[in-house]
Design an enzyme around this catalytic site. Sequence first.
Site, short mmCIF file in Angstrom:
data_model
loop_
_atom_site.label_atom_id
_atom_site.label_comp_id
_atom_site.label_asym_id
_atom_site.label_seq_id
_atom_site.Cartn_x
_atom_site.Cartn_y
_atom_site.Cartn_z
N GLU A 59 0.82 -1.21 0.00
CA GLU A 59 0.00 0.00 0.00
C GLU A 59 0.86 1.26 0.00
OE1 GLU A 59 -3.05 0.28 -0.65
OE2 GLU A 59 -3.44 -1.87 -0.63
N TYR A 74 -6.95 5.46 2.97
CA TYR A 74 -7.09 4.39 1.98
C TYR A 74 -6.18 3.21 2.33
CZ TYR A 74 -6.90 1.78 -2.35
OH TYR A 74 -6.94 0.75 -3.26
N ASP A 103 -10.87 5.46 -3.68
CA ASP A 103 -9.89 6.19 -4.47
C ASP A 103 -10.61 6.74 -5.70
OD1 ASP A 103 -10.26 4.03 -6.18
OD2 ASP A 103 -8.13 3.58 -6.39
#
Length: 219
Positions: A40, A123, A141
Amino acid sequence: MATEAEAHWFRERLLAWGEENRRDFPWRRTANPYRLLVAECLLQKTTASQVAPVYEELLERYPTVEDLAIADPDDLLELLRPLGLLKRAASLRSAARTVVEKYGGEVPDSEAELLNLPGVGLYAARSVLAHAFGKPVAVLDANVARILGRFFGLEGGRIKSREKALWQLADDIAPETNAGRWNLTLLDFGALTCTARKPKCPDCPLRERCRYANEEPPS
């Protein structure tokens, strides 16, 4: 904003699409919290195809969070150079050090604690929670925002101006189980079908009830 019946219809059709179309990347084959946290952090503002070889090399050099925490800063910077955004090297190493020093080498499993790690935003935190810990949390997103905005009629203005409503909608329609699989389905659907330009409306499984497809002529 979305009825349960509408959300169910939306989920069922997208999950069926996902069974045939979800993409394969190295980080999608693991539930290891450390590996997913690394992924990520690397994926921010970078394409998955660019990240894949760097991700695999990084984990080969630093297979544990302890290894990454003591990585040579220059070596890590050089490894991440192909991805740009070179500040990520420092924040990734700092995040690893925080995990080691504050959490005993275990990536935390709460949103608040993940958000305290350098370089980790909402996120990324939610993606780790869903994929590593099986938490029923949504992600948002540009791809996901576009799908939700088009299907549920929240188009118009910048994502930032609609962010609160979009996050709420994303949470409302997320399934209580397999949220990680659901999140990946949305991401891939936005990348492959409900694209920013020239969306593939004629081939879309959501076309029947999509506000965008039924109000705008597909381009």
